[in-house]
Motif scaffolding. Structure first.
Motif, PDB file in Angstrom:
ATOM      1  N   GLY A   1     -48.761  15.535 -20.591  1.00  0.00           N
ATOM      2  CA  GLY A   1     -47.820  16.191 -21.492  1.00  0.00           C
ATOM      3  C   GLY A   1     -46.900  15.179 -22.127  1.00  0.00           C
ATOM      4  N   LEU A   2     -46.456  15.498 -23.327  1.00  0.00           N
ATOM      5  CA  LEU A   2     -45.528  14.627 -24.035  1.00  0.00           C
ATOM      6  C   LEU A   2     -44.137  14.741 -23.420  1.00  0.00           C
ATOM      7  CD1 LEU A   2     -46.617  15.313 -27.727  1.00  0.00           C
ATOM      8  CD2 LEU A   2     -47.200  13.360 -26.280  1.00  0.00           C
ATOM      9  N   ILE A   3     -43.466  13.621 -23.347  1.00  0.00           N
ATOM     10  CA  ILE A   3     -42.132  13.556 -22.743  1.00  0.00           C
ATOM     11  C   ILE A   3     -41.035  13.935 -23.735  1.00  0.00           C
ATOM     12  CG2 ILE A   3     -40.446  11.903 -21.794  1.00  0.00           C
ATOM     13  CD1 ILE A   3     -42.530  12.557 -19.779  1.00  0.00           C
ATOM     14  N   ILE A   4     -41.314  13.889 -25.014  1.00  0.00           N
ATOM     15  CA  ILE A   4     -40.303  13.963 -26.055  1.00  0.00           C
ATOM     16  C   ILE A   4     -39.298  15.106 -25.869  1.00  0.00           C
ATOM     17  CG2 ILE A   4     -41.790  15.202 -27.687  1.00  0.00           C
ATOM     18  CD1 ILE A   4     -39.262  12.555 -28.715  1.00  0.00           C
ATOM     19  N   HIS A   5     -39.728  16.289 -25.493  1.00  0.00           N
ATOM     20  CA  HIS A   5     -38.791  17.406 -25.308  1.00  0.00           C
ATOM     21  C   HIS A   5     -38.863  17.972 -23.894  1.00  0.00           C
ATOM     22  CE1 HIS A   5     -37.689  17.403 -29.498  1.00  0.00           C
ATOM     23  NE2 HIS A   5     -38.963  17.443 -29.839  1.00  0.00           N
ATOM     24  N   ALA A   6     -39.318  17.163 -22.944  1.00  0.00           N
ATOM     25  CA  ALA A   6     -39.441  17.610 -21.557  1.00  0.00           C
ATOM     26  C   ALA A   6     -38.083  17.623 -20.867  1.00  0.00           C
ATOM     27  CB  ALA A   6     -40.405  16.698 -20.804  1.00  0.00           C
ATOM     28  N   GLU A   7     -38.034  18.332 -19.757  1.00  0.00           N
ATOM     29  CA  GLU A   7     -36.836  18.387 -18.923  1.00  0.00           C
ATOM     30  C   GLU A   7     -37.219  18.011 -17.503  1.00  0.00           C
ATOM     31  OE1 GLU A   7     -34.994  22.223 -19.080  1.00  0.00           O
ATOM     32  OE2 GLU A   7     -35.152  22.323 -21.260  1.00  0.00           O
ATOM     33  N   ASN A   8     -36.273  17.406 -16.784  1.00  0.00           N
ATOM     34  CA  ASN A   8     -36.512  17.083 -15.381  1.00  0.00           C
ATOM     35  C   ASN A   8     -36.605  18.356 -14.565  1.00  0.00           C
ATOM     36  OD1 ASN A   8     -36.648  14.232 -14.858  1.00  0.00           O
ATOM     37  ND2 ASN A   8     -34.545  14.107 -15.589  1.00  0.00           N
ATOM     38  N   GLY A   9     -37.533  18.346 -13.632  1.00  0.00           N
ATOM     39  CA  GLY A   9     -37.638  19.437 -12.670  1.00  0.00           C
ATOM     40  C   GLY A   9     -37.191  18.910 -11.321  1.00  0.00           C
ATOM     41  N   LEU A  10     -37.993  19.104 -10.323  1.00  0.00           N
ATOM     42  CA  LEU A  10     -37.673  18.673  -8.962  1.00  0.00           C
ATOM     43  C   LEU A  10     -38.318  17.328  -8.655  1.00  0.00           C
ATOM     44  CD1 LEU A  10     -38.305  22.105  -7.229  1.00  0.00           C
ATOM     45  CD2 LEU A  10     -36.106  21.151  -7.930  1.00  0.00           C
ATOM     46  N   TYR A  11     -37.806  16.669  -7.606  1.00  0.00           N
ATOM     47  CA  TYR A  11     -38.361  15.384  -7.185  1.00  0.00           C
ATOM     48  C   TYR A  11     -39.076  15.468  -5.841  1.00  0.00           C
ATOM     49  CZ  TYR A  11     -35.294  13.685 -10.846  1.00  0.00           C
ATOM     50  OH  TYR A  11     -34.664  13.484 -12.039  1.00  0.00           O
ATOM     51  N   GLY A  12     -39.180  16.632  -5.256  1.00  0.00           N
ATOM     52  CA  GLY A  12     -39.878  16.785  -3.994  1.00  0.00           C
ATOM     53  C   GLY A  12     -39.170  16.047  -2.869  1.00  0.00           C
ATOM     54  N   ASN A  13     -39.891  15.794  -1.790  1.00  0.00           N
ATOM     55  CA  ASN A  13     -39.366  15.099  -0.613  1.00  0.00           C
ATOM     56  C   ASN A  13     -39.537  13.598  -0.805  1.00  0.00           C
ATOM     57  OD1 ASN A  13     -38.607  14.298   1.977  1.00  0.00           O
ATOM     58  ND2 ASN A  13     -40.544  14.915   2.888  1.00  0.00           N
ATOM     59  N   PHE A  14     -38.880  13.036  -1.829  1.00  0.00           N
ATOM     60  CA  PHE A  14     -39.139  11.640  -2.171  1.00  0.00           C
ATOM     61  C   PHE A  14     -38.598  10.654  -1.143  1.00  0.00           C
ATOM     62  CE2 PHE A  14     -35.067  12.425  -4.266  1.00  0.00           C
ATOM     63  CZ  PHE A  14     -34.354  11.272  -3.992  1.00  0.00           C
ATOM     64  N   LYS A  15     -37.692  11.076  -0.290  1.00  0.00           N
ATOM     65  CA  LYS A  15     -37.189  10.171   0.750  1.00  0.00           C
ATOM     66  C   LYS A  15     -38.188  10.013   1.883  1.00  0.00           C
ATOM     67  CE  LYS A  15     -32.347  10.719  -0.273  1.00  0.00           C
ATOM     68  NZ  LYS A  15     -31.015  10.976   0.250  1.00  0.00           N
ATOM     69  N   GLY A  16     -39.168  10.901   1.958  1.00  0.00           N
ATOM     70  CA  GLY A  16     -40.236  10.761   2.936  1.00  0.00           C
ATOM     71  C   GLY A  16     -39.885  11.240   4.326  1.00  0.00           C
ATOM     72  N   HIS A  17     -39.017  12.238   4.427  1.00  0.00           N
ATOM     73  CA  HIS A  17     -38.725  12.798   5.742  1.00  0.00           C
ATOM     74  C   HIS A  17     -40.013  13.351   6.337  1.00  0.00           C
ATOM     75  CE1 HIS A  17     -34.496  12.203   5.105  1.00  0.00           C
ATOM     76  NE2 HIS A  17     -34.528  12.907   3.982  1.00  0.00           N
ATOM     77  N   GLY A  18     -40.215  13.091   7.598  1.00  0.00           N
ATOM     78  CA  GLY A  18     -41.489  13.448   8.213  1.00  0.00           C
ATOM     79  C   GLY A  18     -42.461  12.315   7.966  1.00  0.00           C
ATOM     80  N   ASN A  19     -43.715  12.616   7.957  1.00  0.00           N
ATOM     81  CA  ASN A  19     -44.736  11.570   7.792  1.00  0.00           C
ATOM     82  C   ASN A  19     -45.430  11.617   6.445  1.00  0.00           C
ATOM     83  OD1 ASN A  19     -44.302  10.479  10.338  1.00  0.00           O
ATOM     84  ND2 ASN A  19     -45.639  11.995  11.295  1.00  0.00           N
ATOM     85  N   GLU A  20     -44.846  12.307   5.469  1.00  0.00           N
ATOM     86  CA  GLU A  20     -45.477  12.403   4.161  1.00  0.00           C
ATOM     87  C   GLU A  20     -45.450  11.048   3.461  1.00  0.00           C
ATOM     88  OE1 GLU A  20     -43.962  15.583   1.745  1.00  0.00           O
ATOM     89  OE2 GLU A  20     -43.587  16.800   3.508  1.00  0.00           O
ATOM     90  N   LYS A  21     -46.607  10.624   2.949  1.00  0.00           N
ATOM     91  CA  LYS A  21     -46.671   9.347   2.236  1.00  0.00           C
ATOM     92  C   LYS A  21     -46.472   9.533   0.740  1.00  0.00           C
ATOM     93  CE  LYS A  21     -49.230   6.730   5.540  1.00  0.00           C
ATOM     94  NZ  LYS A  21     -49.949   5.503   5.675  1.00  0.00           N
ATOM     95  N   PHE A  22     -46.650  10.766   0.268  1.00  0.00           N
ATOM     96  CA  PHE A  22     -46.372  11.057  -1.139  1.00  0.00           C
ATOM     97  C   PHE A  22     -45.873  12.485  -1.267  1.00  0.00           C
ATOM     98  CE2 PHE A  22     -50.816  12.320  -0.776  1.00  0.00           C
ATOM     99  CZ  PHE A  22     -50.840  13.537  -1.437  1.00  0.00           C
ATOM    100  N   THR A  23     -45.242  12.742  -2.376  1.00  0.00           N
ATOM    101  CA  THR A  23     -44.779  14.079  -2.709  1.00  0.00           C
ATOM    102  C   THR A  23     -45.016  14.267  -4.206  1.00  0.00           C
ATOM    103  OG1 THR A  23     -42.922  15.635  -2.476  1.00  0.00           O
ATOM    104  CG2 THR A  23     -42.382  13.381  -3.180  1.00  0.00           C
ATOM    105  N   PHE A  24     -44.611  15.404  -4.727  1.00  0.00           N
ATOM    106  CA  PHE A  24     -44.750  15.658  -6.158  1.00  0.00           C
ATOM    107  C   PHE A  24     -43.389  15.873  -6.796  1.00  0.00           C
ATOM    108  CE2 PHE A  24     -48.967  16.983  -4.752  1.00  0.00           C
ATOM    109  CZ  PHE A  24     -49.771  16.349  -5.688  1.00  0.00           C
ATOM    110  N   GLY A  25     -43.179  15.235  -7.932  1.00  0.00           N
ATOM    111  CA  GLY A  25     -42.072  15.562  -8.799  1.00  0.00           C
ATOM    112  C   GLY A  25     -42.604  16.509  -9.851  1.00  0.00           C
ATOM    113  N   LYS A  26     -41.708  17.138 -10.592  1.00  0.00           N
ATOM    114  CA  LYS A  26     -42.134  18.065 -11.641  1.00  0.00           C
ATOM    115  C   LYS A  26     -41.261  17.893 -12.864  1.00  0.00           C
ATOM    116  CE  LYS A  26     -43.611  21.430  -8.259  1.00  0.00           C
ATOM    117  NZ  LYS A  26     -43.323  22.683  -7.579  1.00  0.00           N
ATOM    118  N   ILE A  27     -41.884  17.994 -14.026  1.00  0.00           N
ATOM    119  CA  ILE A  27     -41.138  18.079 -15.278  1.00  0.00           C
ATOM    120  C   ILE A  27     -41.542  19.375 -15.969  1.00  0.00           C
ATOM    121  CG2 ILE A  27     -40.896  15.589 -15.556  1.00  0.00           C
ATOM    122  CD1 ILE A  27     -43.042  15.775 -17.794  1.00  0.00           C
ATOM    123  N   ILE A  28     -40.661  19.843 -16.826  1.00  0.00           N
ATOM    124  CA  ILE A  28     -40.930  21.049 -17.595  1.00  0.00           C
ATOM    125  C   ILE A  28     -41.161  20.610 -19.031  1.00  0.00           C
ATOM    126  CG2 ILE A  28     -40.058  23.308 -18.296  1.00  0.00           C
ATOM    127  CD1 ILE A  28     -38.118  22.938 -15.756  1.00  0.00           C
TER     128      ILE A  28
END
Length: 144
Positions: free
Chosen positions: A86-113
């Protein structure tokens, strides 16, 4: 005033460097790019089409079927081989997920609208590496 792709790239890379703990080259899946050729040399099997002025900013590449790539114009994600962008030009920030990595997750998902209301997910490597994608996407959306 509309910023050029080169200006957007410079601003995003500067912000990533200010907000990310060094060394940068120890992250398992995440990188940022001073130039496009570095990406193409590292990932020749990932087909990506760029416009002439478009520059690669950063990526989280887990494997050839699971990755996210941020350019000065768009966000590209392949999840389980399903490609979305998707084009970024008029996108908005969504969530960043568990980006600090609490637990044993090696990746998470961020979201843009996206401008059309569609939600586009992107991979974020957790821990210190998370600042690359989080700040790349956040900054690019802010500077439009």
């Amino acid at each position: 005033m509309k910023k050029t792709d080169r200006a957007k790239h410079r601003i995003c890379i500067s912000k990533i460097k200010r907000r990310t703990i060094q060394p940068y080259d120890v992250f398992q899946w995440t990188s940022f790019y001073e130039d496009n050729q570095t990406f193409f040399n590292a990932y020749p099997n990932i087909p990506i089409q760029l416009k002439e002025e478009e520059l690669l900013i950063c990526s989280t590449i887990i494997d050839l079927d699971n990755y996210s790539i941020l350019t000065t114009q768009k966000l590209i994600t392949s999840e389980k081989g399903v490609l979305e962008s998707g084009l970024i030009i008029h996108a908005e920030n969504g969530l960043y997920g568990n980006f600090k990595g609490h637990g044993n997750e090696k990746f998470t998902f961020g979201k843009i609208i996206l401008e059309n209301g569609k939600i586009l997910k992107y991979f974020i490597e957790t821990g210190k590496a998370s600042m690359v994608m989080v700040n790349g996407v956040k900054t690019l959306i802010q500077i439009k």
